[in-house]
Design an enzyme around this catalytic site. Sequence first.
Site, mmCIF file in Angstrom:
data_model
loop_
_atom_site.group_PDB
_atom_site.id
_atom_site.type_symbol
_atom_site.label_atom_id
_atom_site.label_comp_id
_atom_site.label_asym_id
_atom_site.label_seq_id
_atom_site.Cartn_x
_atom_site.Cartn_y
_atom_site.Cartn_z
ATOM 1 N N ARG A 247 0.916 -1.106 -0.441
ATOM 2 C CA ARG A 247 0.103 -0.174 0.239
ATOM 3 C C ARG A 247 0.566 1.451 0.348
ATOM 4 N NH1 ARG A 247 -5.061 -1.366 0.972
ATOM 5 N NH2 ARG A 247 -5.861 0.808 1.402
ATOM 6 N N MET B 260 -11.516 5.008 -4.290
ATOM 7 C CA MET B 260 -12.686 3.903 -3.666
ATOM 8 C C MET B 260 -10.908 3.684 -2.113
ATOM 9 S SD MET B 260 -15.526 4.108 -4.084
ATOM 10 C CE MET B 260 -15.951 3.068 -3.454
ATOM 11 N N LEU C 133 -5.850 6.069 1.784
ATOM 12 C CA LEU C 133 -4.723 6.860 1.306
ATOM 13 C C LEU C 133 -3.720 6.317 3.416
ATOM 14 C CD1 LEU C 133 -5.831 9.165 -0.825
ATOM 15 C CD2 LEU C 133 -4.054 7.343 -1.349
ATOM 16 N N ASN D 88 -13.082 15.561 0.036
ATOM 17 C CA ASN D 88 -13.772 13.593 -0.224
ATOM 18 C C ASN D 88 -15.485 14.039 -0.167
ATOM 19 O OD1 ASN D 88 -13.951 10.789 -1.557
ATOM 20 N ND2 ASN D 88 -14.681 10.992 1.000
ATOM 21 N N SER E 134 -21.792 14.430 1.753
ATOM 22 C CA SER E 134 -21.722 14.985 2.713
ATOM 23 C C SER E 134 -20.035 14.638 1.594
ATOM 24 C CB SER E 134 -20.763 14.406 4.155
ATOM 25 O OG SER E 134 -21.816 14.054 4.726
ATOM 26 N N LEU F 153 -10.351 7.944 8.179
ATOM 27 C CA LEU F 153 -11.541 7.798 7.424
ATOM 28 C C LEU F 153 -12.718 8.203 7.476
ATOM 29 C CD1 LEU F 153 -11.737 6.178 5.093
ATOM 30 C CD2 LEU F 153 -12.649 4.173 6.207
ATOM 31 N N ASP F 154 -13.023 9.032 6.424
ATOM 32 C CA ASP F 154 -14.506 9.715 6.439
ATOM 33 C C ASP F 154 -14.304 10.561 7.858
ATOM 34 O OD1 ASP F 154 -15.859 6.556 4.850
ATOM 35 O OD2 ASP F 154 -14.348 8.971 4.184
ATOM 36 N N GLN G 66 -28.110 14.891 -5.323
ATOM 37 C CA GLN G 66 -27.072 15.496 -4.645
ATOM 38 C C GLN G 66 -25.895 15.789 -4.608
ATOM 39 O OE1 GLN G 66 -29.329 17.809 -3.753
ATOM 40 N NE2 GLN G 66 -31.069 16.343 -4.588
ATOM 41 N N GLU G 67 -25.594 14.710 -4.249
ATOM 42 C CA GLU G 67 -23.701 14.733 -4.981
ATOM 43 C C GLU G 67 -23.131 15.925 -6.010
ATOM 44 O OE1 GLU G 67 -21.897 10.736 -5.245
ATOM 45 O OE2 GLU G 67 -23.641 9.989 -4.056
HETATM 46 C C1 GRF Z 1 -20.872 7.907 -5.325
HETATM 47 O O1 GRF Z 1 -21.997 7.361 -4.470
HETATM 48 C C2 GRF Z 1 -19.383 8.542 -4.941
HETATM 49 O O2 GRF Z 1 -20.298 8.921 -3.945
HETATM 50 C C3 GRF Z 1 -19.202 7.065 -3.698
HETATM 51 O O3 GRF Z 1 -18.933 6.394 -4.888
HETATM 52 C C4 GRF Z 1 -20.409 6.391 -6.005
HETATM 53 C C5 GRF Z 1 -19.613 6.235 -7.578
HETATM 54 O O4 GRF Z 1 -18.595 7.600 -7.677
HETATM 55 N N1 GRF Z 1 -17.794 7.760 -3.300
HETATM 56 P P1 GRF Z 1 -18.943 8.369 -9.219
HETATM 57 O O5 GRF Z 1 -20.140 7.893 -9.945
HETATM 58 O O6 GRF Z 1 -17.630 6.693 -9.730
HETATM 59 O O7 GRF Z 1 -18.501 9.938 -9.095
#
Ligand code: GRF
Length: 216
Positions: free
Chosen positions: A61, A86, A89, A103, A132, A140-141, A169-170
Amino acid sequence: MLRVAVLISGRGSNLEALLKAALPATFVGVISNRPGVGGLALAAAQGVPTRVIDHKAFASREAFDDALADALAALNPDLIVQAGFMRILGSRFVQRFAGRMINIHPSLLPAFPGLDTHGQALRAGVKLHGCSVHLVTEALDAGPIIAQAVVPVLAGDDESALAARVLIQEHRLLPAVVRGVAEGSVKLLPGSVVISPTLAVEPAWTTSALVSPPLR
Ligand code: GRF
């Protein structure tokens, strides 16, 4: 002009929302930890330089983190956006870019960190869910929250219906936060954020939607 680098792992719908938002920013690069994903094609179609730093190609890693950090540093970004990224880090990486990385997470943090956020929400029986944008820190988060958007959980929702409602919403929230950073209404510092009241994330709901959906 704010120099923005974006980290992705997949289809890149949040990246697409950023690229389409006509932000006062220059996208200096998109890096994916997985080859051949849709987000890379989206970036290339918009003329944004792309790179793949495939985590499977590294023995540890830390070696992956170091290669990714060097590739990012070479772009000299002011802001790094994890958009559907995903990978977790390590602290050395986070410290190197402290105060410069945000993020988008598909839950109302601190509720439901980690993966399967929509499944967690449905199993918990919450009536309000959402997304968020937060500063990335070593936990993390769990970094300081910059902005959130709320959606109702409706009777009969399954994970995909809920995920689709949150994703809308994202795609509003993340560009609004990047615009705020570019315009100075969101100031990122190592470990903290300063948000001016002018941060414009116009509500996509009326107050009625903030109340749990009517009991059926
Ligand atoms: C999204 O819900 C994001 O919040 C999560 O992965 C999903 C896909 O993201 N981390 P994207 O369509 O690849 O931007």
